[in-house]
Design a protein around this motif. Sequence first.
Motif, PDB file in Angstrom:
ATOM      1  N   MET A 109       0.840  -1.204   0.000  1.00 23.76           N
ATOM      2  CA  MET A 109       0.000   0.000   0.000  1.00 23.76           C
ATOM      3  C   MET A 109       0.870   1.247   0.000  1.00 23.76           C
ATOM      4  SD  MET A 109      -2.950  -1.167   2.663  1.00 23.76           S
ATOM      5  CE  MET A 109      -4.018   0.191   2.339  1.00 23.76           C
ATOM      6  N   ILE A 110       0.391   2.268  -0.690  1.00 30.97           N
ATOM      7  CA  ILE A 110       1.090   3.544  -0.772  1.00 30.97           C
ATOM      8  C   ILE A 110       0.237   4.584  -0.072  1.00 30.97           C
ATOM      9  CG2 ILE A 110       1.974   5.325  -2.322  1.00 30.97           C
ATOM     10  CD1 ILE A 110       2.369   3.116  -4.411  1.00 30.97           C
ATOM     11  N   GLY A 111       0.869   5.412   0.743  1.00 30.48           N
ATOM     12  CA  GLY A 111       0.125   6.437   1.453  1.00 30.48           C
ATOM     13  C   GLY A 111       1.022   7.592   1.833  1.00 30.48           C
ATOM     14  N   LYS A 112       0.401   8.572   2.457  1.00 28.58           N
ATOM     15  CA  LYS A 112       1.104   9.777   2.868  1.00 28.58           C
ATOM     16  C   LYS A 112       1.117   9.839   4.395  1.00 28.58           C
ATOM     17  CE  LYS A 112       0.707  13.989   0.840  1.00 28.58           C
ATOM     18  NZ  LYS A 112       0.001  15.216   0.441  1.00 28.58           N
ATOM     19  N   VAL A 113       2.277  10.102   4.974  1.00 31.43           N
ATOM     20  CA  VAL A 113       2.416  10.168   6.424  1.00 31.43           C
ATOM     21  C   VAL A 113       1.765  11.452   6.924  1.00 31.43           C
ATOM     22  CG1 VAL A 113       4.053  10.287   8.339  1.00 31.43           C
ATOM     23  CG2 VAL A 113       4.540   8.836   6.380  1.00 31.43           C
ATOM     24  N   THR A 114       0.846  11.308   7.892  1.00 27.96           N
ATOM     25  CA  THR A 114       0.179  12.474   8.458  1.00 27.96           C
ATOM     26  C   THR A 114       0.637  12.755   9.882  1.00 27.96           C
ATOM     27  OG1 THR A 114      -1.689  11.118   9.167  1.00 27.96           O
ATOM     28  CG2 THR A 114      -1.865  12.214   7.024  1.00 27.96           C
ATOM     29  N   ARG A 115       1.151  11.739  10.570  1.00 33.09           N
ATOM     30  CA  ARG A 115       1.643  11.933  11.938  1.00 33.09           C
ATOM     31  C   ARG A 115       2.699  10.876  12.224  1.00 33.09           C
ATOM     32  NH1 ARG A 115      -2.892  11.445  15.992  1.00 33.09           N
ATOM     33  NH2 ARG A 115      -2.322   9.260  16.050  1.00 33.09           N
ATOM     34  N   VAL A 116       3.748  11.289  12.933  1.00 29.10           N
ATOM     35  CA  VAL A 116       4.831  10.371  13.295  1.00 29.10           C
ATOM     36  C   VAL A 116       4.954  10.361  14.811  1.00 29.10           C
ATOM     37  CG1 VAL A 116       7.283   9.875  13.069  1.00 29.10           C
ATOM     38  CG2 VAL A 116       6.045  10.856  11.153  1.00 29.10           C
ATOM     39  N   GLU A 117       4.944   9.160  15.383  1.00 25.72           N
ATOM     40  CA  GLU A 117       5.134   8.995  16.817  1.00 25.72           C
ATOM     41  C   GLU A 117       6.402   8.181  17.050  1.00 25.72           C
ATOM     42  OE1 GLU A 117       1.518   7.269  18.252  1.00 25.72           O
ATOM     43  OE2 GLU A 117       0.324   8.977  17.621  1.00 25.72           O
ATOM     44  N   ALA A 118       6.620   7.725  18.270  1.00 27.21           N
ATOM     45  CA  ALA A 118       7.857   7.016  18.609  1.00 27.21           C
ATOM     46  C   ALA A 118       8.032   5.743  17.799  1.00 27.21           C
ATOM     47  CB  ALA A 118       7.877   6.698  20.096  1.00 27.21           C
ATOM     48  N   ASP A 119       7.030   4.868  17.791  1.00 29.49           N
ATOM     49  CA  ASP A 119       7.159   3.605  17.074  1.00 29.49           C
ATOM     50  C   ASP A 119       6.034   3.372  16.076  1.00 29.49           C
ATOM     51  OD1 ASP A 119       5.231   3.315  18.998  1.00 29.49           O
ATOM     52  OD2 ASP A 119       5.787   1.279  19.557  1.00 29.49           O
ATOM     53  N   ALA A 141       3.325   5.336  12.960  1.00 29.20           N
ATOM     54  CA  ALA A 141       3.077   6.470  12.073  1.00 29.20           C
ATOM     55  C   ALA A 141       1.631   6.374  11.592  1.00 29.20           C
ATOM     56  CB  ALA A 141       4.026   6.460  10.882  1.00 29.20           C
ATOM     57  N   MET A 142       0.994   7.502  11.426  1.00 27.79           N
ATOM     58  CA  MET A 142      -0.344   7.546  10.877  1.00 27.79           C
ATOM     59  C   MET A 142      -0.195   7.814   9.387  1.00 27.79           C
ATOM     60  SD  MET A 142      -3.492   7.201  11.885  1.00 27.79           S
ATOM     61  CE  MET A 142      -3.512   7.559  13.614  1.00 27.79           C
ATOM     62  N   VAL A 143      -0.761   6.927   8.571  1.00 29.01           N
ATOM     63  CA  VAL A 143      -0.613   7.011   7.121  1.00 29.01           C
ATOM     64  C   VAL A 143      -1.994   7.149   6.497  1.00 29.01           C
ATOM     65  CG1 VAL A 143       0.224   5.822   5.059  1.00 29.01           C
ATOM     66  CG2 VAL A 143       1.490   5.612   7.184  1.00 29.01           C
ATOM     67  N   GLU A 144      -2.138   8.139   5.618  1.00 36.00           N
ATOM     68  CA  GLU A 144      -3.390   8.333   4.882  1.00 36.00           C
ATOM     69  C   GLU A 144      -3.297   7.502   3.601  1.00 36.00           C
ATOM     70  OE1 GLU A 144      -6.232  11.974   3.437  1.00 36.00           O
ATOM     71  OE2 GLU A 144      -4.070  12.246   3.291  1.00 36.00           O
ATOM     72  N   ILE A 145      -4.141   6.468   3.516  1.00 37.47           N
ATOM     73  CA  ILE A 145      -4.095   5.575   2.359  1.00 37.47           C
ATOM     74  C   ILE A 145      -5.146   5.923   1.318  1.00 37.47           C
ATOM     75  CG2 ILE A 145      -3.021   3.672   3.585  1.00 37.47           C
ATOM     76  CD1 ILE A 145      -5.801   2.431   3.893  1.00 37.47           C
ATOM     77  N   ALA A 146      -6.128   6.702   1.705  1.00 36.41           N
ATOM     78  CA  ALA A 146      -7.142   7.231   0.796  1.00 36.41           C
ATOM     79  C   ALA A 146      -7.604   8.543   1.400  1.00 36.41           C
ATOM     80  CB  ALA A 146      -8.306   6.264   0.641  1.00 36.41           C
ATOM     81  N   GLN A 147      -8.309   9.330   0.645  1.00 32.41           N
ATOM     82  CA  GLN A 147      -8.731  10.630   1.142  1.00 32.41           C
ATOM     83  C   GLN A 147      -9.639  10.443   2.353  1.00 32.41           C
ATOM     84  OE1 GLN A 147     -10.556  13.064  -1.812  1.00 32.41           O
ATOM     85  NE2 GLN A 147     -10.056  14.939  -0.734  1.00 32.41           N
ATOM     86  N   GLY A 148      -9.161  10.911   3.508  1.00 32.00           N
ATOM     87  CA  GLY A 148      -9.919  10.810   4.747  1.00 32.00           C
ATOM     88  C   GLY A 148      -9.775   9.477   5.468  1.00 32.00           C
ATOM     89  N   VAL A 149      -8.967   8.553   4.951  1.00 33.74           N
ATOM     90  CA  VAL A 149      -8.782   7.242   5.584  1.00 33.74           C
ATOM     91  C   VAL A 149      -7.354   7.163   6.116  1.00 33.74           C
ATOM     92  CG1 VAL A 149      -8.831   4.751   5.276  1.00 33.74           C
ATOM     93  CG2 VAL A 149     -10.431   6.185   4.005  1.00 33.74           C
ATOM     94  N   ASN A 150      -7.226   7.236   7.442  1.00 35.58           N
ATOM     95  CA  ASN A 150      -5.922   7.162   8.091  1.00 35.58           C
ATOM     96  C   ASN A 150      -5.806   5.847   8.838  1.00 35.58           C
ATOM     97  OD1 ASN A 150      -4.853   9.721   7.391  1.00 35.58           O
ATOM     98  ND2 ASN A 150      -6.231  10.667   8.867  1.00 35.58           N
ATOM     99  N   VAL A 151      -4.645   5.221   8.742  1.00 37.88           N
ATOM    100  CA  VAL A 151      -4.379   3.991   9.472  1.00 37.88           C
ATOM    101  C   VAL A 151      -3.076   4.163  10.250  1.00 37.88           C
ATOM    102  CG1 VAL A 151      -5.602   2.461   7.889  1.00 37.88           C
ATOM    103  CG2 VAL A 151      -3.218   2.949   7.488  1.00 37.88           C
ATOM    104  N   ALA A 152      -3.047   3.557  11.436  1.00 30.68           N
ATOM    105  CA  ALA A 152      -1.823   3.559  12.229  1.00 30.68           C
ATOM    106  C   ALA A 152      -1.001   2.342  11.829  1.00 30.68           C
ATOM    107  CB  ALA A 152      -2.164   3.508  13.713  1.00 30.68           C
ATOM    108  N   VAL A 153       0.258   2.561  11.520  1.00 33.04           N
ATOM    109  CA  VAL A 153       1.143   1.457  11.133  1.00 33.04           C
ATOM    110  C   VAL A 153       2.402   1.513  11.995  1.00 33.04           C
ATOM    111  CG1 VAL A 153       0.332   1.363   8.749  1.00 33.04           C
ATOM    112  CG2 VAL A 153       2.269   2.787   9.303  1.00 33.04           C
ATOM    113  N   VAL A 154       2.976   0.358  12.226  1.00 33.16           N
ATOM    114  CA  VAL A 154       4.262   0.279  12.912  1.00 33.16           C
ATOM    115  C   VAL A 154       5.322   0.789  11.937  1.00 33.16           C
ATOM    116  CG1 VAL A 154       5.903  -1.291  13.989  1.00 33.16           C
ATOM    117  CG2 VAL A 154       3.451  -1.668  14.276  1.00 33.16           C
ATOM    118  N   LYS A 155       6.187   1.654  12.398  1.00 36.31           N
ATOM    119  CA  LYS A 155       7.168   2.281  11.506  1.00 36.31           C
ATOM    120  C   LYS A 155       8.084   1.268  10.828  1.00 36.31           C
ATOM    121  CE  LYS A 155       9.189   6.021  13.145  1.00 36.31           C
ATOM    122  NZ  LYS A 155       9.727   7.049  14.065  1.00 36.31           N
TER     123      LYS A 155
END
Length: 105
Positions: free
Chosen positions: A56-66, A68-82
């Motif tokens: 999956m390709i997305g844009k990082v919207t927030r970065v935390e310690a371990d 990252a929040m990634v926007e994979i579609a317009q308005g759809v954010n998922v938390a992923v392990v970095k």
Amino acid sequence: MTELMAGPFGTLIFFVPVIILFYFMLIRPQQKAMKAHQALVAGLKRGDTVVLSNGMIGKVTRVEADQAMVEIAQGVNVAVVKQMITQVRDRTAVAANDTKTIAKS
């Protein structure tokens, strides 16, 4: 010469080059790749376009310690392990889900 190979040192003479070859062909490249991936994850910032390990390709919207929040579609954010981010693409690339209208004059 064959007497040298038959003794306990003969076995050692055989295994030392194999171990050295194993190190330079397998272990060292893996360590270099791991260091490069750690540097990639450490340099992650908001706005980066990333490829996840599942493709999956997305844009990082927030970065935390371990994570990252990634926007994979317009308005759809998922938390992923970095660590699951495999590639950071060029920041100037426009994601396919960005719908911007161009005003025609």
